[in-house]
Design a protein around this motif. Structure first.
Motif, PDB file in Angstrom:
ATOM      1  N   VAL A 129      81.464 -30.272  78.481  1.00  0.00           N
ATOM      2  CA  VAL A 129      81.574 -29.676  77.096  1.00  0.00           C
ATOM      3  C   VAL A 129      80.556 -30.711  76.276  1.00  0.00           C
ATOM      4  CG1 VAL A 129      82.581 -28.653  75.189  1.00  0.00           C
ATOM      5  CG2 VAL A 129      83.618 -28.272  77.602  1.00  0.00           C
ATOM      6  N   LEU A 130      79.472 -30.361  75.631  1.00  0.00           N
ATOM      7  CA  LEU A 130      78.737 -31.345  74.908  1.00  0.00           C
ATOM      8  C   LEU A 130      78.845 -30.718  73.691  1.00  0.00           C
ATOM      9  CD1 LEU A 130      75.541 -31.323  77.247  1.00  0.00           C
ATOM     10  CD2 LEU A 130      77.548 -32.942  77.453  1.00  0.00           C
ATOM     11  N   VAL A 131      78.849 -31.633  72.699  1.00  0.00           N
ATOM     12  CA  VAL A 131      78.684 -31.543  71.238  1.00  0.00           C
ATOM     13  C   VAL A 131      77.557 -32.287  70.773  1.00  0.00           C
ATOM     14  CG1 VAL A 131      81.196 -30.706  70.923  1.00  0.00           C
ATOM     15  CG2 VAL A 131      80.551 -33.154  70.613  1.00  0.00           C
ATOM     16  N   SER A 140      67.384 -38.799  59.510  1.00  0.00           N
ATOM     17  CA  SER A 140      68.655 -37.790  60.202  1.00  0.00           C
ATOM     18  C   SER A 140      68.349 -36.548  60.034  1.00  0.00           C
ATOM     19  CB  SER A 140      69.891 -38.287  59.416  1.00  0.00           C
ATOM     20  OG  SER A 140      70.298 -39.555  59.794  1.00  0.00           O
ATOM     21  N   ALA A 141      67.533 -36.130  58.710  1.00  0.00           N
ATOM     22  CA  ALA A 141      67.093 -34.842  58.585  1.00  0.00           C
ATOM     23  C   ALA A 141      66.024 -34.228  59.315  1.00  0.00           C
ATOM     24  CB  ALA A 141      66.840 -34.483  56.910  1.00  0.00           C
ATOM     25  N   ALA A 142      65.158 -35.067  59.936  1.00  0.00           N
ATOM     26  CA  ALA A 142      64.215 -34.529  60.700  1.00  0.00           C
ATOM     27  C   ALA A 142      64.525 -34.538  62.066  1.00  0.00           C
ATOM     28  CB  ALA A 142      63.137 -35.703  60.701  1.00  0.00           C
ATOM     29  N   CYS A 143      65.950 -34.649  62.417  1.00  0.00           N
ATOM     30  CA  CYS A 143      66.287 -34.528  64.006  1.00  0.00           C
ATOM     31  C   CYS A 143      66.440 -33.017  63.764  1.00  0.00           C
ATOM     32  CB  CYS A 143      67.433 -35.201  64.023  1.00  0.00           C
ATOM     33  SG  CYS A 143      67.321 -37.024  64.267  1.00  0.00           S
ATOM     34  N   ALA A 144      65.874 -32.587  64.876  1.00  0.00           N
ATOM     35  CA  ALA A 144      66.042 -31.088  65.401  1.00  0.00           C
ATOM     36  C   ALA A 144      67.282 -30.934  66.019  1.00  0.00           C
ATOM     37  CB  ALA A 144      64.969 -30.371  66.097  1.00  0.00           C
ATOM     38  N   PRO A 145      68.150 -29.967  66.078  1.00  0.00           N
ATOM     39  CA  PRO A 145      69.266 -29.896  66.755  1.00  0.00           C
ATOM     40  C   PRO A 145      68.997 -29.739  68.373  1.00  0.00           C
ATOM     41  CG  PRO A 145      69.339 -28.005  65.204  1.00  0.00           C
ATOM     42  CD  PRO A 145      67.815 -28.807  65.291  1.00  0.00           C
ATOM     43  N   PRO A 146      69.806 -30.631  69.241  1.00  0.00           N
ATOM     44  CA  PRO A 146      69.130 -30.558  70.618  1.00  0.00           C
ATOM     45  C   PRO A 146      69.370 -29.081  71.168  1.00  0.00           C
ATOM     46  CG  PRO A 146      71.766 -31.453  70.233  1.00  0.00           C
ATOM     47  CD  PRO A 146      71.063 -31.365  68.970  1.00  0.00           C
ATOM     48  N   THR A 147      68.798 -28.823  72.337  1.00  0.00           N
ATOM     49  CA  THR A 147      68.817 -27.442  72.944  1.00  0.00           C
ATOM     50  C   THR A 147      69.776 -27.478  74.037  1.00  0.00           C
ATOM     51  OG1 THR A 147      66.969 -28.224  74.186  1.00  0.00           O
ATOM     52  CG2 THR A 147      66.449 -26.772  72.227  1.00  0.00           C
ATOM     53  N   CYS A 148      70.198 -26.499  74.276  1.00  0.00           N
ATOM     54  CA  CYS A 148      71.292 -26.344  75.533  1.00  0.00           C
ATOM     55  C   CYS A 148      70.440 -25.917  76.654  1.00  0.00           C
ATOM     56  CB  CYS A 148      72.476 -25.266  75.112  1.00  0.00           C
ATOM     57  SG  CYS A 148      73.889 -25.241  76.249  1.00  0.00           S
ATOM     58  N   ASP A 149      69.597 -26.534  77.245  1.00  0.00           N
ATOM     59  CA  ASP A 149      68.885 -26.076  78.339  1.00  0.00           C
ATOM     60  C   ASP A 149      68.261 -27.482  79.498  1.00  0.00           C
ATOM     61  OD1 ASP A 149      66.480 -27.676  76.930  1.00  0.00           O
ATOM     62  OD2 ASP A 149      65.652 -25.806  76.338  1.00  0.00           O
ATOM     63  N   ALA A 150      67.809 -27.309  80.197  1.00  0.00           N
ATOM     64  CA  ALA A 150      67.463 -28.488  81.220  1.00  0.00           C
ATOM     65  C   ALA A 150      66.911 -29.454  80.311  1.00  0.00           C
ATOM     66  CB  ALA A 150      66.579 -28.068  82.186  1.00  0.00           C
ATOM     67  N   ASN A 151      65.733 -29.322  79.354  1.00  0.00           N
ATOM     68  CA  ASN A 151      65.233 -30.354  78.733  1.00  0.00           C
ATOM     69  C   ASN A 151      66.167 -31.117  77.582  1.00  0.00           C
ATOM     70  OD1 ASN A 151      62.574 -30.029  79.956  1.00  0.00           O
ATOM     71  ND2 ASN A 151      62.057 -28.541  78.291  1.00  0.00           N
ATOM     72  N   GLY A 152      66.882 -30.276  76.827  1.00  0.00           N
ATOM     73  CA  GLY A 152      67.791 -30.717  75.763  1.00  0.00           C
ATOM     74  C   GLY A 152      69.064 -31.577  76.567  1.00  0.00           C
ATOM     75  N   THR A 153      69.428 -31.208  77.722  1.00  0.00           N
ATOM     76  CA  THR A 153      70.894 -31.752  78.071  1.00  0.00           C
ATOM     77  C   THR A 153      70.482 -32.863  79.127  1.00  0.00           C
ATOM     78  OG1 THR A 153      70.871 -30.202  79.986  1.00  0.00           O
ATOM     79  CG2 THR A 153      71.962 -29.554  77.956  1.00  0.00           C
ATOM     80  N   ALA A 154      69.081 -33.073  79.601  1.00  0.00           N
ATOM     81  CA  ALA A 154      68.482 -34.161  80.592  1.00  0.00           C
ATOM     82  C   ALA A 154      69.027 -35.522  80.178  1.00  0.00           C
ATOM     83  CB  ALA A 154      67.129 -34.104  80.825  1.00  0.00           C
ATOM     84  N   PRO A 155      69.007 -36.182  79.008  1.00  0.00           N
ATOM     85  CA  PRO A 155      69.334 -37.220  78.610  1.00  0.00           C
ATOM     86  C   PRO A 155      70.720 -37.542  78.862  1.00  0.00           C
ATOM     87  CG  PRO A 155      67.907 -36.627  76.992  1.00  0.00           C
ATOM     88  CD  PRO A 155      68.074 -35.463  77.668  1.00  0.00           C
ATOM     89  N   VAL A 156      71.727 -36.851  78.283  1.00  0.00           N
ATOM     90  CA  VAL A 156      73.094 -36.948  78.616  1.00  0.00           C
ATOM     91  C   VAL A 156      73.626 -36.732  79.893  1.00  0.00           C
ATOM     92  CG1 VAL A 156      74.095 -34.532  77.904  1.00  0.00           C
ATOM     93  CG2 VAL A 156      75.364 -36.500  77.253  1.00  0.00           C
ATOM     94  N   LEU A 157      73.019 -35.979  80.673  1.00  0.00           N
ATOM     95  CA  LEU A 157      73.433 -35.765  82.024  1.00  0.00           C
ATOM     96  C   LEU A 157      72.882 -37.189  82.900  1.00  0.00           C
ATOM     97  CD1 LEU A 157      72.460 -32.072  82.819  1.00  0.00           C
ATOM     98  CD2 LEU A 157      74.741 -33.208  82.740  1.00  0.00           C
ATOM     99  N   SER A 158      71.635 -37.417  82.431  1.00  0.00           N
ATOM    100  CA  SER A 158      71.179 -38.820  83.211  1.00  0.00           C
ATOM    101  C   SER A 158      72.233 -40.085  83.025  1.00  0.00           C
ATOM    102  CB  SER A 158      69.661 -39.132  82.825  1.00  0.00           C
ATOM    103  OG  SER A 158      69.327 -40.431  83.142  1.00  0.00           O
TER     104      SER A 158
END
Length: 162
Positions: A130-132, A18-36
């Motif tokens: 709105v993504l969190v 959990s600590a190794a996870c980087a925060p997701p980015t608010c860009d095309a790459n970071g949001t692609a999984p949730v949009l899909s």
């Protein structure tokens, strides 16, 4: 002592992952999984799978559901109603690049889409999401989505659609 270590090791590994996870980015790459995931309503294994893109208290505000679908059970019901008996094909896709704004602790998106079914009916418009943070693998989850659509008279070309 070795037994205590054996019991604690899985917790330590989970904590480290959990600590190794980087925060997701608010860009095309970071949001692609949730949009899909969001646009998979008609292809998802189940409505439970589709609704899992949302927080348990998430909401989808849609012109055909004036009060919105709020919470997991209402999101599942919305999905089941939209899918119907599954005999009429539906296509719902992102139709261009999303506009993204990171504000506060949320990633806010405006996403163009197109939807079509048979007999030829089509609408297009925008999804405002709105993504969190809180998704699987340190990704985004949907806190809320609002659909804005307009009916178009254009028939969708079903050529090549499975």
């Amino acid at each position: 002592m070795p037994r205590v270590l054996a019991l604690a090791l899985p917790l330590l590994l989970l904590s480290a992952a959990s600590a190794a996870c980087a925060p997701p980015t608010c860009d095309a790459n970071g949001t692609a999984p949730v949009l899909s995931h969001f646009f998979s309503m008609f292809e998802a294994e189940s409505c439970r799978d589709w609704a899992s893109a949302f927080l348990p208290t998430g909401a989808f505000y849609h012109p055909k559901v004036p009060d919105g679908a709020e919470g997991f059970s209402e999101l599942m019901s919305f999905c089941q109603d939209a899918r119907g008996d599954g005999t009429v094909p539906n296509v719902w896709r992102q139709d261009g690049n999303a506009l993204a704004t990171l504000s506060g602790d949320a990633c806010r998106l405006l996403v163009p889409y197109v939807w079509s079914t048979t007999p030829p009916e089509m609408n297009s418009g925008f999804e405002s999401l709105v993504l969190v943070e809180g998704g699987v693998g340190c990704g985004w989850r949907i806190e809320s989505a609002t659909e804005y659509f307009s009916r178009n008279a254009l028939a969708f070309d079903w050529t090549g659609v499975p």
